[in-house]
Design a protein around this motif. Sequence first.
Motif, mmCIF file in Angstrom:
data_model
loop_
_atom_site.group_PDB
_atom_site.id
_atom_site.type_symbol
_atom_site.label_atom_id
_atom_site.label_comp_id
_atom_site.label_asym_id
_atom_site.label_seq_id
_atom_site.Cartn_x
_atom_site.Cartn_y
_atom_site.Cartn_z
ATOM 1 N N ARG A 31 9.022 5.085 6.122
ATOM 2 C CA ARG A 31 10.399 5.457 5.834
ATOM 3 C C ARG A 31 10.509 6.213 4.511
ATOM 4 O O ARG A 31 11.385 7.074 4.336
ATOM 5 N N TYR A 32 9.631 5.884 3.550
ATOM 6 C CA TYR A 32 9.676 6.509 2.218
ATOM 7 C C TYR A 32 8.298 7.088 1.917
ATOM 8 O O TYR A 32 7.541 6.575 1.064
ATOM 9 N N PRO A 33 7.920 8.178 2.593
ATOM 10 C CA PRO A 33 6.533 8.672 2.522
ATOM 11 C C PRO A 33 6.145 9.254 1.168
ATOM 12 O O PRO A 33 4.943 9.436 0.914
ATOM 13 N N PHE A 34 7.108 9.550 0.299
ATOM 14 C CA PHE A 34 6.757 10.135 -0.994
ATOM 15 C C PHE A 34 6.462 9.073 -2.067
ATOM 16 O O PHE A 34 6.086 9.431 -3.179
ATOM 17 N N ARG A 35 6.650 7.784 -1.751
ATOM 18 C CA ARG A 35 6.415 6.727 -2.745
ATOM 19 C C ARG A 35 4.931 6.345 -2.712
ATOM 20 O O ARG A 35 4.478 5.575 -1.857
ATOM 21 N N GLU A 36 4.188 6.873 -3.678
ATOM 22 C CA GLU A 36 2.741 6.655 -3.687
ATOM 23 C C GLU A 36 2.379 5.198 -3.970
ATOM 24 O O GLU A 36 1.309 4.729 -3.567
ATOM 25 N N ARG A 37 3.257 4.478 -4.653
ATOM 26 C CA ARG A 37 2.929 3.077 -4.930
ATOM 27 C C ARG A 37 2.873 2.270 -3.638
ATOM 28 O O ARG A 37 2.036 1.365 -3.487
ATOM 29 N N LEU A 38 3.760 2.588 -2.684
ATOM 30 C CA LEU A 38 3.711 1.926 -1.380
ATOM 31 C C LEU A 38 2.410 2.253 -0.655
ATOM 32 O O LEU A 38 1.796 1.384 -0.025
ATOM 33 N N VAL A 39 1.989 3.514 -0.753
ATOM 34 C CA VAL A 39 0.735 3.919 -0.112
ATOM 35 C C VAL A 39 -0.434 3.158 -0.732
ATOM 36 O O VAL A 39 -1.322 2.647 -0.022
ATOM 37 N N ALA A 40 -0.437 3.060 -2.075
ATOM 38 C CA ALA A 40 -1.530 2.352 -2.752
ATOM 39 C C ALA A 40 -1.554 0.871 -2.370
ATOM 40 O O ALA A 40 -2.623 0.290 -2.137
ATOM 41 N N LEU A 41 -0.370 0.269 -2.291
ATOM 42 C CA LEU A 41 -0.304 -1.148 -1.903
ATOM 43 C C LEU A 41 -0.808 -1.352 -0.477
ATOM 44 O O LEU A 41 -1.542 -2.308 -0.190
ATOM 45 N N ARG A 42 -0.443 -0.428 0.414
ATOM 46 C CA ARG A 42 -0.891 -0.559 1.798
ATOM 47 C C ARG A 42 -2.406 -0.386 1.891
ATOM 48 O O ARG A 42 -3.083 -1.121 2.629
ATOM 49 N N MET A 43 -2.958 0.586 1.155
ATOM 50 C CA MET A 43 -4.411 0.778 1.164
ATOM 51 C C MET A 43 -5.126 -0.474 0.638
ATOM 52 O O MET A 43 -6.114 -0.941 1.227
ATOM 53 N N THR A 44 -4.616 -1.042 -0.466
ATOM 54 C CA THR A 44 -5.258 -2.224 -1.052
ATOM 55 C C THR A 44 -5.162 -3.412 -0.110
ATOM 56 O O THR A 44 -6.120 -4.183 0.039
ATOM 57 N N ALA A 45 -3.983 -3.571 0.534
ATOM 58 C CA ALA A 45 -3.810 -4.686 1.462
ATOM 59 C C ALA A 45 -4.746 -4.550 2.662
ATOM 60 O O ALA A 45 -5.370 -5.526 3.099
ATOM 61 N N LEU A 46 -4.865 -3.349 3.202
ATOM 62 C CA LEU A 46 -5.759 -3.130 4.344
ATOM 63 C C LEU A 46 -7.209 -3.413 3.955
ATOM 64 O O LEU A 46 -7.963 -4.052 4.714
ATOM 65 N N GLU A 47 -7.601 -2.953 2.782
ATOM 66 C CA GLU A 47 -8.976 -3.183 2.338
ATOM 67 C C GLU A 47 -9.239 -4.678 2.121
ATOM 68 O O GLU A 47 -10.323 -5.184 2.426
ATOM 69 N N GLN A 48 -8.205 -5.396 1.648
ATOM 70 C CA GLN A 48 -8.372 -6.822 1.371
ATOM 71 C C GLN A 48 -8.600 -7.634 2.643
ATOM 72 O O GLN A 48 -9.329 -8.625 2.640
ATOM 73 N N VAL A 49 -7.984 -7.217 3.752
ATOM 74 C CA VAL A 49 -8.133 -7.963 5.000
ATOM 75 C C VAL A 49 -9.250 -7.406 5.876
ATOM 76 O O VAL A 49 -9.351 -7.745 7.063
ATOM 77 N N GLY A 50 -10.071 -6.542 5.321
ATOM 78 C CA GLY A 50 -11.212 -6.030 6.066
ATOM 79 C C GLY A 50 -10.957 -4.724 6.784
ATOM 80 O O GLY A 50 -11.799 -4.267 7.576
ATOM 81 N N GLY A 51 -9.831 -4.071 6.546
ATOM 82 C CA GLY A 51 -9.512 -2.805 7.216
ATOM 83 C C GLY A 51 -9.857 -1.606 6.354
ATOM 84 O O GLY A 51 -8.984 -0.790 6.030
ATOM 85 N N ARG A 52 -11.140 -1.489 5.985
ATOM 86 C CA ARG A 52 -11.545 -0.411 5.089
ATOM 87 C C ARG A 52 -11.308 0.966 5.725
ATOM 88 O O ARG A 52 -10.818 1.898 5.072
ATOM 89 N N ARG A 53 -11.642 1.105 7.004
ATOM 90 C CA ARG A 53 -11.429 2.397 7.675
ATOM 91 C C ARG A 53 -9.947 2.760 7.700
ATOM 92 O O ARG A 53 -9.573 3.912 7.457
#
Length: 590
Positions: free
Chosen positions: A157-179
């Motif tokens: 919904r808010y694609p220009f907010r890079e902090r949301l993108v960073a949080l999503r990347m970190t969360a995915l990596e934390q649960v094993g979703g590196r790809r």
Amino acid sequence: MLLAALLCRANTVLSVDQLTQVLWDGDQPRTARKNLQVYVSALRKIVPDHIDRLPYGYTLIADAQESDLLWFDQLAAAGRQAQRKGDPAGASALLGRAVALWRDRPLVDLLDSPFAVRESQRLADRLLEVYEDWAELEVEAGRAHGLLDRLGELAGRYPFRERLVALRMTALEQVGGRRQALACFEAHRQFIARELGLDPSVVLRGLYREILAGEQSPAPPQPTPAARLRPAQLPRDLSDFVGRTEPLAALAAALTADGPCPGVVLVCGPTGVGKSALAVHAGHLVADRFEDGQVFASLSEPDGTPRHWHAVLTELLHSTGLDIAPPAEEATALALWRSWLAERQFLLVLDDATCEADIRRLLPGRGPSRTVVTTARKLSGLECVQRLELGEFTPSEAGELLNRVLGTDRVAGHEQALPRVRQLYGLAPAVVRALAAKLTVLGHLSLSAYAEQLGRLPAALDELMVGGVSLHEGYRRFRRSLAPPQRAAFDALGALPGATFDLAGLRAVLDGVDGLTGSVERVAEELMEANLVSVSGTDEAGEADQAAEDDEVTAHAAQPVHAVRYRMPPLAHRYAAARRYGTASTRSGS
């Protein structure tokens, strides 16, 4: 639209020109001011006593209990304050409660108005900042799994907010979703290149390289924790505390026992038996086991009447480090209290409770905190608590306390006076301390001589007053806290010739007392619940009752009704008798 404008600027004056611009966006009719007055008048019927008219405009008066936006701001401020103090668990709990107030896009039903569009975006930005702060704390705490769906929705919904993108990347990596984390970065890179002709920020590119290299993203630097005041509110411990070996050991064990549910210990007994002293003494012994501190709160006013729950809860929140006024709505306020307490380890001492409901609402829902409650009543309706019932001192315990206060020279050889004192007034710790205080003043009298003097005095409640020690003040406060029928029954007991009596004697003194309903047995049960009466374990009056050590038969049915004998604490009987027969000091202020 008018209500939305006033709510978005609650407690702020909006001029007439500002409001007409909001309502008509520069295309206002010739009668705009008149129309505005009509709208305000209609709105006042919906929200009476909230809209004020000032010479230059209008304002809507509201507080955090009435406006979710104000409540959101207050929770967010408290959460960020907790984060600055180095309390991530508390910050996460508060920011999470603020985030939970977010249901949809603000003012979603008014977005055909330019004002509503601008205001909705402003509020959404505030909400997103708080959400990002909370999500970051949750990811750092290892709770990323529950965030993925919401993070994906918001990032879309808010694609220009890079902090949301960073949080999503970190969360995915934390649960094993590196790809998936790497794909998230690539999708964002292509989007901003297409839309803005730019590359991702340095921070986001660095995060991408760390995930690509298989390294865990380091936690962002935390602010240096500010010095936190660890509450140590327990009153002064008594250096001459004596006796109570078994209840003290049981209380200390309950407070230090490990378990999934918060331990709650109820210390009950008649007025003057040292319930608060036991709770405080045990609290000092185990204080080091509670890393967040010890909190002490009275549930009664100085005159003995119950304190309002909101005042107590405000005090508890402030004492435990949350400087926020709880909501007026009880369920919401208590949910905040339990959420705040869940991850903390406090020792809570709730002193002088008068009813079960006052205790239930303040007990932790879960977590490592422990609670001690003191009460002059039995509070038999309170479930899932460990009960410790205190009675009077034994003569040996009373003698030990007198030895500590007066010295062995004053007490040795006079121990035989204690049964006489016990027969007259009982050996509640309050009586023994008053006796010691009086003998400290009367240095020329021995314990035996003073006991004889007490037996000859008609109003020893006054005689045993010295300095700030007053035997009748405790029962004066307790009497004020009783319901009117119990108070009338207590007063009637003063007509009894002694502290032990049978059912016939009870019936005789209660006969004709205004306000009493039900059978005499029912009134007796209520007096037992209030710890004003107990069932004696013998059918003999006098010394046999005194030797019974306040042992209680657990059920009336254990003996024939005519054989049941009751006993009052001697101090309670003295107070009731003094009131009935006109001792001035017991009547003043009652």
